[in-house]
Design an enzyme around this catalytic site. Sequence first.
Site, PDB file in Angstrom:
ATOM      1  N   ASP A   1      -7.229   1.738  -8.626  1.00 13.58           N
ATOM      2  CA  ASP A   1      -7.555   3.054  -9.178  1.00 13.58           C
ATOM      3  C   ASP A   1      -7.718   2.925 -10.695  1.00 13.58           C
ATOM      4  O   ASP A   1      -6.810   2.446 -11.376  1.00 13.58           O
ATOM      5  CB  ASP A   1      -6.416   4.025  -8.857  1.00 13.58           C
TER       6      ASP A   1
ATOM      7  N   ASP B   1       5.582   2.123  -3.697  1.00 12.09           N
ATOM      8  CA  ASP B   1       4.961   2.347  -4.996  1.00 12.09           C
ATOM      9  C   ASP B   1       5.068   1.052  -5.798  1.00 12.09           C
ATOM     10  O   ASP B   1       6.144   0.442  -5.870  1.00 12.09           O
ATOM     11  CB  ASP B   1       5.693   3.489  -5.710  1.00 12.09           C
TER      12      ASP B   1
ATOM     13  N   GLU C   1       0.856  -1.184   0.000  1.00 11.77           N
ATOM     14  CA  GLU C   1       0.000   0.000   0.000  1.00 11.77           C
ATOM     15  C   GLU C   1       0.897   1.241   0.000  1.00 11.77           C
ATOM     16  O   GLU C   1       1.824   1.342   0.799  1.00 11.77           O
ATOM     17  CB  GLU C   1      -0.918   0.015   1.228  1.00 11.77           C
TER      18      GLU C   1
ATOM     19  N   THR D   1     -13.562  -7.942  -0.335  1.00 14.29           N
ATOM     20  CA  THR D   1     -12.902  -6.779   0.249  1.00 14.29           C
ATOM     21  C   THR D   1     -13.968  -5.840   0.809  1.00 14.29           C
ATOM     22  O   THR D   1     -15.170  -6.010   0.568  1.00 14.29           O
ATOM     23  CB  THR D   1     -12.086  -6.016  -0.807  1.00 14.29           C
ATOM     24  N   GLU D   2     -13.510  -4.805   1.539  1.00 11.96           N
ATOM     25  CA  GLU D   2     -14.459  -3.805   2.030  1.00 11.96           C
ATOM     26  C   GLU D   2     -15.190  -3.133   0.871  1.00 11.96           C
ATOM     27  O   GLU D   2     -16.410  -2.942   0.913  1.00 11.96           O
ATOM     28  CB  GLU D   2     -13.730  -2.733   2.856  1.00 11.96           C
ATOM     29  N   TYR D   3     -14.445  -2.785  -0.178  1.00 14.59           N
ATOM     30  CA  TYR D   3     -15.053  -2.147  -1.345  1.00 14.59           C
ATOM     31  C   TYR D   3     -16.049  -3.071  -2.029  1.00 14.59           C
ATOM     32  O   TYR D   3     -17.105  -2.638  -2.489  1.00 14.59           O
ATOM     33  CB  TYR D   3     -13.973  -1.729  -2.345  1.00 14.59           C
TER      34      TYR D   3
END
Length: 213
Positions: free
Chosen positions: A117, A95, A68, A193-195
């Site tokens: 993203d 990264d 992350e 996942t949470e999303y």
Amino acid sequence: MRLRNIPGANEAVAASPYCIQNAAEHRGQWHAFFENDHPIHIEIGMGKGRFLMDLAALHPEINYIGIERYTSVLLRAVQKMDTLQLPNVHFLCEDAAKLPEIFAPEEVDRIYLNFSDPWPKDRHARRRLTSHEFLDRYDQFLTADGRLEFKTDNPDLFTFSLEEIETSDRWHLNASTRDLHHDPSMNEGNIMTEYEEKFSSKGNPICKLIASR
């Protein structure tokens, strides 16, 4: 989306025993770091870490590394680990573009990309984690029989990802679906996942693909 800065996040992440500092020093030595020869699975853009930690609890025979970039996000995973204390999970604040400097050839067995993203502007396409640029990076450290698993609720990003894999001369598509939760074969054993919970509760179909080299 602008991330909210959390005071003390940098310091907390740096001090956590679950966050690996100077990760490039372990390149080619990750099995020695874990003190076993178990497969290594990584999640790129792990967010708050629920997916990775749920997997790790179910599979103690696998080593997991969550990557992350933002400490304010990674902090939430660190706080969860303070309670769970899973021995087969560690984190990197890095990264994703630097991963070939961190993992040696044939060192990672599986890559998870969850709700990455979408970078919707065309000029940013190379920043997408399923772009040719990133597929080339993964090729540098994934094992010969390793695989990539990608989930998203963004249909345009999913179409882009399919096209990037299908036009690659080093990757091939193993399976895909545009409605994961209604696809019995691909949804079997799915860890959300949470999303994923948030988006699917709104009726958004979840897309998933599995690719290998």
